[in-house]
Scaffold this motif. Structure first.
Motif, mmCIF file in Angstrom:
data_model
loop_
_atom_site.group_PDB
_atom_site.id
_atom_site.type_symbol
_atom_site.label_atom_id
_atom_site.label_comp_id
_atom_site.label_asym_id
_atom_site.label_seq_id
_atom_site.Cartn_x
_atom_site.Cartn_y
_atom_site.Cartn_z
ATOM 1 N N SER A 135 0.844 -1.194 0.000
ATOM 2 C CA SER A 135 0.000 0.000 0.000
ATOM 3 C C SER A 135 0.876 1.239 0.000
ATOM 4 N N THR A 136 0.284 2.352 -0.423
ATOM 5 C CA THR A 136 0.962 3.639 -0.400
ATOM 6 C C THR A 136 -0.019 4.694 0.097
ATOM 7 N N THR A 137 0.488 5.691 0.776
ATOM 8 C CA THR A 137 -0.357 6.774 1.282
ATOM 9 C C THR A 137 -0.486 7.909 0.263
ATOM 10 N N TYR A 138 -0.050 7.659 -0.955
ATOM 11 C CA TYR A 138 -0.122 8.685 -2.001
ATOM 12 C C TYR A 138 -1.556 9.185 -2.148
ATOM 13 N N GLY A 139 -1.712 10.510 -2.123
ATOM 14 C CA GLY A 139 -3.018 11.110 -2.332
ATOM 15 C C GLY A 139 -3.888 11.220 -1.097
ATOM 16 N N THR A 140 -3.380 10.755 0.051
ATOM 17 C CA THR A 140 -4.194 10.808 1.270
ATOM 18 C C THR A 140 -3.942 12.059 2.094
ATOM 19 N N ASP A 141 -2.973 12.870 1.665
ATOM 20 C CA ASP A 141 -2.621 14.091 2.385
ATOM 21 C C ASP A 141 -2.062 15.077 1.363
ATOM 22 N N MET A 142 -2.232 16.364 1.612
ATOM 23 C CA MET A 142 -1.734 17.361 0.671
ATOM 24 C C MET A 142 -0.233 17.263 0.457
ATOM 25 N N ASP A 143 0.487 16.828 1.487
ATOM 26 C CA ASP A 143 1.938 16.686 1.369
ATOM 27 C C ASP A 143 2.338 15.424 0.619
ATOM 28 N N MET A 144 1.342 14.575 0.320
ATOM 29 C CA MET A 144 1.628 13.309 -0.339
ATOM 30 C C MET A 144 1.079 13.281 -1.761
ATOM 31 N N MET A 145 1.027 14.424 -2.414
ATOM 32 C CA MET A 145 0.614 14.464 -3.813
ATOM 33 C C MET A 145 1.032 15.782 -4.432
ATOM 34 N N GLU A 146 1.168 15.794 -5.727
ATOM 35 C CA GLU A 146 1.372 17.009 -6.511
ATOM 36 C C GLU A 146 0.380 16.985 -7.663
#
Length: 593
Positions: free
Chosen positions: A232-243
């Motif tokens: 699993s990845t936390t990508y996209g679950t927090d503003m700091d984890m996406m661009e």
């Protein structure tokens, strides 16, 4: 032939006829049927939608129910993720011509095939980047595709790479049966990606699937969010984890509160002049009555009509009507731990006696009450080149007649199932979305009808409230008897939507359904001989619908053909309902008074 853009010219006369017969449609939100009355999720402070003064930011005030992630690999309705780019943009024309356009987005021209649709060349622009300046190129898309079908991640949207366009060996890689090098995604150079398919695809199928549903992910952040075993990845679950890289970027986000998107002037579609808004401010509000009040107060720029609101406002000049390609209803689990659900007669007893008219006209007031699975909003084109509503074809009409409401037949089927059950009281459970009052009321109407018809001493329907996304997870796990939800449909290719009922679909709703005939028909209409025989293909679609209904995988209760009121300060790009983009709210413009 290489193309700079492609316009899908709609058959306006057909649309007008259809819209005259129905009252609207919706941007599909699987957890939020328009007209539902769920719980408010912290709407926050009032944000009035006053027209801006000249030179002030143009802000569109939108609503949705909630969002827990921006990951395009798992978000259920990922086609509305305006913070990410795609290879192909699907937009409304903005010159008043009311056309649906397929235009190059991250590609410098539309992807093209020179071998009849099996190999597609995607040539990317040389100035693409995420909002942090990280370049986007062919390698970015390859990484996103690889992660999408990663066998350890088991992403919900993995099937985008092998249904309906089947990327060579993509499913085999997803199942752990081959290496990535064997998959038909090849980087030819930094700006060129070659995608090989197992079967030829038409332009419209490629554009509306791989072209517009594959989103570039930020590799560094995607990897940063990985857990130790890479499941699993936390990508996209927090503003700091996406661009971001779409027409808008994520400016602010408060879970269970709101999201603010700001226009991304570096995006190709923005540069091309398809987007005018400076910001989209979206509030998370679940209760329909609260949304309507906010619209009336000028806090939202659009509101859905339902119930008394519809009767009072249906002729308002601000009203826009649309047609949904989807049917809402009740999923039926023929593989439930509750053994009575295995009995086909029992399932059909529920189907024939479903109070669909009461649900559609009393609970939701303005909706149609379907006794079919394929919506009125779906059209098909025959061998003569004439496009007609699917439900007007002879085979589709026969299905309506075969499965018409019939309490006497339902009681006869129930008696047979009850006897096989040892004449013991039958109890089943209906899952509905927690906090959505209209869905609860739907369950109560079913409860009243079925217990009254079959006898409360012989049948009991229990209602179970579950959070929407958890409900869909339960459906995929088979942890339910009956469950409210929506059967989503591909507006451009209804055959493609049937994949969710095939035996080897990646993330199915568990119903116990499996049919060799159905699987064969799906394959033949998508990739075989029937693909080129329009009339036979339409007949096959009807047969697939009939097979599903014979098993009773789903009890249709209403078509959410919707009517919306739009704020007078909003200038829509089109006032004709268009597939995919609807009325193009995010392409709106806002003018000062």
């Amino acid at each position: 032939m290489k193309r700079k853009s492609l316009a899908l010219l709609l058959v306006v006369a057909l649309l007008v006829t259809l819209l005259a017969a129905c009252s609207g449609g919706d941007k599909p939100k699987p957890t939020d049927p328009p007209g539902s009355d769920p719980v408010v999720t912290k709407p926050g402070e009032s944000l009035p939608t006053e027209a801006p003064e000249p030179g002030e930011p143009k802000i569109f005030y939108d609503w949705t129910t909630s969002r827990s992630s921006w990951s395009p690999h798992n978000y259920t309705n990922s086609r509305i993720l305006n913070v990410f780019s795609t290879m192909v943009g699907i937009v409304s024309s903005v010159d008043g011509s009311d056309q649906l356009l397929f235009v190059p987005h991250d590609t410098e021209e539309l992807p093209y095939s020179e071998d009849g649709g099996k190999t597609w060349i995607c040539k990317f622009r040389d100035d693409l980047e995420f909002t942090d300046g990280t370049p986007i190129n062919a390698k970015t898309y390859e990484y996103s595709m690889k992660m999408l079908v990663d066998p350890l991640l088991v992403n919900k949207n993995a099937s985008y790479l092998f249904d309906p366009c089947v990327v060579t060996n993509a499913k085999e890689y997803y199942l752990g049966e081959c290496d990535w090098e064997d998959v038909g995604v090849k980087v030819k150079d930094d700006l060129t990606l070659e995608i090989s398919l197992s079967y030829p695809a038409t332009e419209i199928d490629f554009y509306t699937t791989l072209g517009s549903l594959i989103w570039p992910v930020h590799e560094e952040l995607y990897e940063k969010g990985m857990n130790e075993d890479r499941t699993s990845t936390t990508y996209g679950t927090d503003m700091d984890m996406m661009e971001s890289c779409g027409p808008f970027y994520l400016k602010d986000w408060v879970l269970d509160g709101y999201e603010i998107l700001a226009r991304n002037d570096k995006n190709p579609l923005v540069k091309a002049g398809y987007y005018f808004l400076d910001e989209v401010n979206t509030r998370y509000v679940s209760e329909n009555a609260t949304r309507w009040q906010m619209f009336q107060n000028g806090e939202l720029d659009w509101g859905a009509l339902s119930g008394d609101n519809y009767e009072a406002n249906k002729n308002d000049p601000r009203a826009v009507k649309a047609m949904s390609p989807n049917v809402w209803g009740i999923f039926v689990n023929g593989a439930s731990k509750n053994e009575i659900m295995h009995d086909n007669d029992f399932r059909l007893a529920l189907y024939y006696s479903a109070p669909r008219v009461a649900v559609a006209t009393e609970v939701y007031v303005l909706y149609d009450s379907p006794n079919y699975m394929i919506a009125k909003g779906i059209s098909v084109t025959g061998s003569d080149g004439v496009t007609v509503p699917y439900r007007e074809t002879a085979k589709a009409k026969a299905i309506v007649e075969k499965f018409s409401d019939n309490d006497d037949k339902a009681l006869e089927l129930f008696e047979a199932a009850y006897e096989r059950n040892g004449n013991k009281k039958i109890t089943v459970e209906l899952t509905y979305f927690d906090g959505q009052e209209a869905m609860k009321r739907t369950g109560e109407v079913c409860q009243e009808k079925w217990e009254g018809l079959f006898g409360s001493d012989r049948f009991e329907l229990k209602l179970r409230a579950v959070q929407p996304m958890q409900a869909y997870d339960n459906y995929e796990l088979g942890d339910y008897d009956l469950g409210t939800g929506v059967d989503l449909a591909n507006e451009f290719n209804r055959w493609a939507s049937m994949v969710v009922w095939t035996s080897d679909y990646a993330n199915p709703t568990i119903t116990g359904f499996a049919s060799e005939e159905f699987d064969k028909l799906y394959h033949e209409t998508m990739y075989g001989e029937l693909l080129l025989d329009a009339d036979a293909r339409i007949d096959a679609l009807a047969r697939m619908e009939e097979i599903l209904m014979d098993y009773c995988v789903f009890i249709p209760t209403m078509e959410n053909n919707n009517t919306w009121l739009v704020s007078e300060r909003v200038e829509l790009p089109t006032y004709t309902y268009l597939p995919w983009v609807s009325y193009g709210f995010f392409q709106s413009d806002i003018y000062p008074d």
